[in-house]
Design an enzyme around this catalytic site. Structure first.
Site, PDB file in Angstrom:
ATOM      1  N   CYS A  29      -5.354   5.960  -8.256  1.00  0.00           N
ATOM      2  CA  CYS A  29      -5.967   6.905  -9.562  1.00  0.00           C
ATOM      3  C   CYS A  29      -7.144   6.498  -9.902  1.00  0.00           C
ATOM      4  O   CYS A  29      -7.872   5.495  -9.446  1.00  0.00           O
ATOM      5  CB  CYS A  29      -4.721   6.288 -10.709  1.00  0.00           C
ATOM      6  SG  CYS A  29      -3.277   6.217 -10.694  1.00  0.00           S
ATOM      7  N   ARG A  66      -9.990   8.827  -3.306  1.00  0.00           N
ATOM      8  CA  ARG A  66      -9.014   7.595  -3.562  1.00  0.00           C
ATOM      9  C   ARG A  66      -7.513   7.845  -3.292  1.00  0.00           C
ATOM     10  O   ARG A  66      -6.693   7.169  -3.290  1.00  0.00           O
ATOM     11  CB  ARG A  66      -9.360   7.213  -4.886  1.00  0.00           C
ATOM     12  CG  ARG A  66     -10.573   6.625  -5.309  1.00  0.00           C
ATOM     13  CD  ARG A  66     -10.952   6.540  -6.722  1.00  0.00           C
ATOM     14  NE  ARG A  66      -9.956   5.363  -7.337  1.00  0.00           N
ATOM     15  CZ  ARG A  66     -10.601   3.979  -7.603  1.00  0.00           C
ATOM     16  NH1 ARG A  66     -11.619   3.956  -7.076  1.00  0.00           N
ATOM     17  NH2 ARG A  66      -9.416   3.383  -8.264  1.00  0.00           N
ATOM     18  N   TRP A 111      -2.224   8.902  -8.943  1.00  0.00           N
ATOM     19  CA  TRP A 111      -1.147   8.905  -7.750  1.00  0.00           C
ATOM     20  C   TRP A 111       0.082   8.186  -8.218  1.00  0.00           C
ATOM     21  O   TRP A 111       0.200   6.968  -8.637  1.00  0.00           O
ATOM     22  CB  TRP A 111      -2.154   7.560  -6.776  1.00  0.00           C
ATOM     23  CG  TRP A 111      -1.555   7.322  -5.435  1.00  0.00           C
ATOM     24  CD1 TRP A 111      -1.955   8.361  -4.473  1.00  0.00           C
ATOM     25  CD2 TRP A 111      -0.614   6.454  -4.883  1.00  0.00           C
ATOM     26  NE1 TRP A 111      -1.173   7.952  -3.185  1.00  0.00           N
ATOM     27  CE2 TRP A 111      -0.361   6.799  -3.663  1.00  0.00           C
ATOM     28  CE3 TRP A 111       0.067   5.250  -5.500  1.00  0.00           C
ATOM     29  CZ2 TRP A 111       0.296   6.047  -2.826  1.00  0.00           C
ATOM     30  CZ3 TRP A 111       0.706   4.498  -4.618  1.00  0.00           C
ATOM     31  CH2 TRP A 111       0.840   4.779  -3.489  1.00  0.00           C
ATOM     32  N   ASN A 119      -5.215   3.145 -14.867  1.00  0.00           N
ATOM     33  CA  ASN A 119      -4.943   3.037 -13.586  1.00  0.00           C
ATOM     34  C   ASN A 119      -4.138   1.713 -13.344  1.00  0.00           C
ATOM     35  O   ASN A 119      -4.396   0.649 -14.169  1.00  0.00           O
ATOM     36  CB  ASN A 119      -6.035   2.795 -12.826  1.00  0.00           C
ATOM     37  CG  ASN A 119      -6.956   3.767 -12.527  1.00  0.00           C
ATOM     38  OD1 ASN A 119      -6.552   5.132 -13.095  1.00  0.00           O
ATOM     39  ND2 ASN A 119      -7.907   3.800 -12.079  1.00  0.00           N
ATOM     40  N   GLY A 120      -3.288   1.377 -12.353  1.00  0.00           N
ATOM     41  CA  GLY A 120      -2.496   0.281 -12.266  1.00  0.00           C
ATOM     42  C   GLY A 120      -0.994   0.210 -12.473  1.00  0.00           C
ATOM     43  O   GLY A 120      -0.612   1.433 -12.594  1.00  0.00           O
ATOM     44  N   GLU A 158      -4.620   0.244  15.758  1.00  0.00           N
ATOM     45  CA  GLU A 158      -5.335   1.000  14.850  1.00  0.00           C
ATOM     46  C   GLU A 158      -5.299   2.395  15.517  1.00  0.00           C
ATOM     47  O   GLU A 158      -5.351   3.319  14.517  1.00  0.00           O
ATOM     48  CB  GLU A 158      -6.961   0.473  15.096  1.00  0.00           C
ATOM     49  CG  GLU A 158      -8.042   1.159  14.256  1.00  0.00           C
ATOM     50  CD  GLU A 158      -7.537   1.360  12.492  1.00  0.00           C
ATOM     51  OE1 GLU A 158      -6.798   0.757  12.314  1.00  0.00           O
ATOM     52  OE2 GLU A 158      -8.194   2.379  11.972  1.00  0.00           O
ATOM     53  N   LYS A 174      -4.230   5.501  13.178  1.00  0.00           N
ATOM     54  CA  LYS A 174      -5.042   6.730  12.531  1.00  0.00           C
ATOM     55  C   LYS A 174      -4.000   7.948  12.912  1.00  0.00           C
ATOM     56  O   LYS A 174      -4.113   8.838  12.206  1.00  0.00           O
ATOM     57  CB  LYS A 174      -6.197   6.595  13.882  1.00  0.00           C
ATOM     58  CG  LYS A 174      -7.200   5.801  13.170  1.00  0.00           C
ATOM     59  CD  LYS A 174      -8.083   6.054  12.198  1.00  0.00           C
ATOM     60  CE  LYS A 174      -7.674   5.515  11.107  1.00  0.00           C
ATOM     61  NZ  LYS A 174      -7.924   4.130  10.411  1.00  0.00           N
ATOM     62  N   GLU A 180      -1.451   8.640  10.263  1.00  0.00           N
ATOM     63  CA  GLU A 180      -1.560   8.603   8.854  1.00  0.00           C
ATOM     64  C   GLU A 180      -2.212  10.112   8.723  1.00  0.00           C
ATOM     65  O   GLU A 180      -2.000  10.782   7.591  1.00  0.00           O
ATOM     66  CB  GLU A 180      -2.480   7.607   8.159  1.00  0.00           C
ATOM     67  CG  GLU A 180      -4.062   7.459   8.730  1.00  0.00           C
ATOM     68  CD  GLU A 180      -4.507   6.292   8.199  1.00  0.00           C
ATOM     69  OE1 GLU A 180      -4.412   5.918   6.999  1.00  0.00           O
ATOM     70  OE2 GLU A 180      -5.597   5.643   8.731  1.00  0.00           O
ATOM     71  N   HIS A 221      10.231  -4.897  27.546  1.00  0.00           N
ATOM     72  CA  HIS A 221      11.306  -5.387  26.767  1.00  0.00           C
ATOM     73  C   HIS A 221      11.655  -4.440  25.773  1.00  0.00           C
ATOM     74  O   HIS A 221      12.083  -4.965  24.862  1.00  0.00           O
ATOM     75  CB  HIS A 221      10.524  -6.675  26.145  1.00  0.00           C
ATOM     76  CG  HIS A 221       9.692  -7.548  27.323  1.00  0.00           C
ATOM     77  ND1 HIS A 221      10.727  -8.512  27.867  1.00  0.00           N
ATOM     78  CD2 HIS A 221       8.645  -7.872  27.663  1.00  0.00           C
ATOM     79  CE1 HIS A 221      10.091  -9.222  28.787  1.00  0.00           C
ATOM     80  NE2 HIS A 221       8.689  -8.792  28.448  1.00  0.00           N
ATOM     81  N   LYS A 271      -6.751   6.003  -0.735  1.00  0.00           N
ATOM     82  CA  LYS A 271      -7.703   5.220  -0.219  1.00  0.00           C
ATOM     83  C   LYS A 271      -7.842   3.865  -0.717  1.00  0.00           C
ATOM     84  O   LYS A 271      -8.197   2.976   0.403  1.00  0.00           O
ATOM     85  CB  LYS A 271      -9.242   5.703  -0.619  1.00  0.00           C
ATOM     86  CG  LYS A 271     -10.318   5.277  -0.080  1.00  0.00           C
ATOM     87  CD  LYS A 271     -10.387   5.759   1.547  1.00  0.00           C
ATOM     88  CE  LYS A 271     -11.553   4.937   2.095  1.00  0.00           C
ATOM     89  NZ  LYS A 271     -11.258   4.757   3.699  1.00  0.00           N
TER      90      LYS A 271
HETATM   91  C1  AGP Z   1      -6.433   2.743   7.105  1.00  0.00           C
HETATM   92  O1  AGP Z   1      -6.847   3.998   7.597  1.00  0.00           O
HETATM   93  C2  AGP Z   1      -5.940   2.833   5.494  1.00  0.00           C
HETATM   94  N1  AGP Z   1      -6.633   3.497   4.781  1.00  0.00           N
HETATM   95  C3  AGP Z   1      -5.375   1.668   5.224  1.00  0.00           C
HETATM   96  O2  AGP Z   1      -4.684   0.871   6.083  1.00  0.00           O
HETATM   97  C4  AGP Z   1      -6.475   0.511   4.727  1.00  0.00           C
HETATM   98  O3  AGP Z   1      -7.119  -0.191   5.676  1.00  0.00           O
HETATM   99  C5  AGP Z   1      -5.841  -0.615   3.759  1.00  0.00           C
HETATM  100  O4  AGP Z   1      -5.049  -0.018   2.710  1.00  0.00           O
HETATM  101  C6  AGP Z   1      -6.546  -1.836   3.558  1.00  0.00           C
HETATM  102  O5  AGP Z   1      -7.519  -1.318   2.517  1.00  0.00           O
HETATM  103  P1  AGP Z   1      -8.934  -2.126   2.152  1.00  0.00           P
HETATM  104  O6  AGP Z   1      -9.701  -2.528   3.610  1.00  0.00           O
HETATM  105  O7  AGP Z   1      -9.856  -1.504   1.359  1.00  0.00           O
HETATM  106  O8  AGP Z   1      -8.434  -3.556   1.811  1.00  0.00           O
END
Ligand code: AGP
Length: 607
Positions: free
Chosen positions: A2, A27, A74, A98-99, A481, A485, A488, A504, A602
């Protein structure tokens, strides 16, 4: 996650509130709303979906006012809908939050018993009713918010306004960030500075437990004890251009192409005369590194993958045991901490709730000290940590982390080499590592030239449902990674395996519908990886191979791309580039929302 914007001014603020929300879109959110004080009372616009829908509502209804609050939501409690979108209103009061308020159910029952009617499923609505209840008891807005915050359990950043006090905004934070912005005859609140960059460069980052009271003329801040406090005003060097796409189709593509520059920025002033300057870890860096007997890294998501790469480096270059762990697991187990252990958090945002909670727990666990590798100055993790090694990626707007990851790798490589040096790493290997870092921006620029060929390769993935990524050693987390990518932003199910694990289990999945992406640097494991690739080919799997210059001869694949020769430190960064480009192009071809993929935020500021 949020986003909050609040403005008190002497001019109409609605368009600025909406622009502020647009700057916070990165975000992640699923509904948005704005409330302003008008002569007739509080006018509220709310919509499910994009912030642009609010702009359209504004045009239809012509709402205007000098003081207002706005929010991107969010969803946590209650589905994404107009009814659950903030601001929430009770009587004269409207609130954005937020929260998560963990005791909201008990508070809801108590308020309902007192006759307050709820119109949403959110936890936030209790805050609006609690503030309104205090006002009915005679409190002004500031006193009301001060009375309410001790009742709330959980994490919050709040902005509230009341029809009884036009022009006044009161905010509070605990566990979620909130900044105050200073203008000329107008003052602002926001969850991060991006929302306010077109309006001001002067900010105060509120501390945990702060309450802030502002109007167009000025700002008053109160500490956790309710007493007035002075907080430093900082001038940011960020400009609103940093949150511009700069001619690229998406922020993610812009951020991928920015990597040569931000890697160079992250190295600047940290290497000189063929050495890593240990002072980057503080004045007592050498005694600290000498005392370091083991390292414990904690992070989430992409940042965790950076930690996994660093684990290999730290053990191999410094001979120091290292573990890397997901923050949401760490915070709920009982870690045994050996004497001489250094605790490292890695976070792009510096606000990830699990990583922050892990850091707070670690402080009581007897580590040598805590080091944060972070991209956001003044973030909670930076402020809570004893030592900080900043990445200099600049604002990362695309939800899928790209330049933040590679700059984290560079910062962790600097740390690993500095530790290695103190622990007896050979001069030759140390010098080679430093040289690789110096050459890294150019190597990454070279890797980016593969963009067009990767775009063509991406077409082979468009109709796939699954993909398998393989790597070994430091390139296993690089493969992880790559898989993260792809999943997501393209919504293709992707898994990464250490290539030695293939037999395995995952080999059973390999057929002509399962593309297999292998990351093949020229290291001591290359022959083993080549055999793993043969196993895939023998089962009819379609291989896509990224190889380091000099390795390709043994590989029989039409889908092979050659990357510049790099070395043990540079290779994980260089090999990340084609994987980022691949997922980007696949996502574009599949027509997904690349910068704001569904369901993701984000900055994950709640558990
Ligand atoms: C990665 O593409 C994501 N957006 C997510 O995994 C992110 O790296 C994770 O939420 C950690 O965020 P931070 O590095 O801001 O702590």
């Amino acid at each position: 996650m949020c986003g909050i914007v609040g403005i008190s001014a002497r001019r109409d603020v609605v368009s600025h509130l909406i622009e502020g929300l647009q700057a916070l879109e990165y975000r992640g959110y699923d509904s948005a709303g704005v409330a302003v004080m008008t002569d007739e009372g509080i006018a509220r616009l709310r919509a499910k979906g994009k912030v642009s829908a609010l702009g359209e509502l504004q045009l239809q209804r012509g709402v205007s006012g000098h003081c207002g609050i706005a929010h991107t939501r969010w969803a946590t409690h209650g589905v994404p809908s107009e009814g659950n979108a903030h601001p929430h209103v009770s009587g004269d009061v409207s609130v954005v939050h937020n929260g998560i308020i963990e005791n909201h159910e008990a508070l809801r029952k108590e308020l309902q018993a007192q006759g307050f009617e709820f119109t949403s499923q959110t936890d936030t609505e209790v805050i609006a009713h609690l503030v309104e209840r205090e006002q009915r008891r005679g409190a002004d807005l500031l006193a009301a918010v001060k009375a309410v915050v001790p009742v709330l359990h959980g994490a919050y950043a709040i902005a509230a306004m009341s029809r009884r006090e036009p022009g006044r905004l009161v905010g509070a934070r605990l566990g979620s960030p909130l900044v105050v912005g200073y203008g000329d005859g107008e003052q602002y609140l926001a969850s991060d500075i991006h929302a306010l960059l077109p309006l001001t460069k002067r900010f105060t980052y509120l501390a945990e437990g702060d309450v802030v009271d502002l109007d167009a003329d000025g700002v008053r801040i109160f500490g956790e004890d309710g007493e007035p406090v002075e907080r430093e005003i900082k001038e940011t060097t960020f400009s609103s251009d940093a949150i511009d796409k700069g001619g690229y189709r998406h922020f993610m593509l812009k951020e991928i192409h920015e990597q040569p520059r931000v890697l160079a920025d992250t190295l600047e002033g940290r290497i000189a005369g063929g050495k890593v300057l240990t002072e980057i870890l503080g004045v007592d860096a050498v005694p600290l590194l000498e005392k370091t007997q083991s390292v414990h890294i904690v992070a989430c998501g992409t940042s965790y993958h950076a930690g996994l790469v660093a684990r290999y480096w730290i053990e191999s270059l410094a001979g120091v045991p290292c573990t890397a762990e997901i923050a949401s697991e760490y915070r709920y187990r009982s870690p045994v901490v050996k004497d001489g252990t250094l605790f490292i958090t890695i976070s792009q945002s510096g606000e990830t709730a699990d990583t922050l909670a892990a850091l707070k727990l670690a402080k009581a666990r007897g580590y040598l000290t805590q080091l944060a590798v972070c991209n956001v100055p003044e973030s909670s993790i930076v402020r809570e940590s004893e030592l900080v090694l900043m990445t200099r990626a600049g604002p990362e707007i695309g939800v899928a982390s790209t330049k933040a990851f590679t700059t984290q790798l560079v910062a962790l490589a600097l740390f690993s080499l500095a530790l290695g040096r103190v622990k007896g790493l050979s001069e030759k290997r140390y010098a080679s590592g430093v040289r690789q870092l110096e050459q890294l921006p150019a190597m990454v620029a070279e890797a980016l030239k593969l963009d067009e060929r990767i775009q063509a390769m991406a077409e082979r993935f468009v109709d796939k449902q699954h993909a398998l990524f393989l790597g070994r050693g430091t390139h296993w987390p690089v493969a992880m990674e790559g898989a993260l990518k792809l999943k997501e932003i393209s919504y293709i199910h992707a898994e990464a395996y250490a290539a030695g694990e293939l037999k395995h289990g995952p080999l059973a999945l390999v057929d002509q519908d399962m593309p297999v992406i292998a990351v093949a640097p020229n290291d001591h494991l290359i022959d083993k990886l080549l055999s793993n690739m043969e196993e895939v080919r023998a089962r009819g799997g379609e291989l896509f191979v990224f190889v380091e210059d000099g390795v390709g001869r043994g590989i029989d694949s039409e889908n092979m791309l050659v990357l510049p020769a790099s070395g043990e430190i540079a290779a994980p960064v260089v090999f990340t580039i084609p994987l980022q480009l691949l997922s980007y192009h696949v996502a574009v071809l599949r027509g997904t929302d690349v910068d704001q993929p569904r369901n993701l935020a984000k900055s994950v500021t709640v558990e």
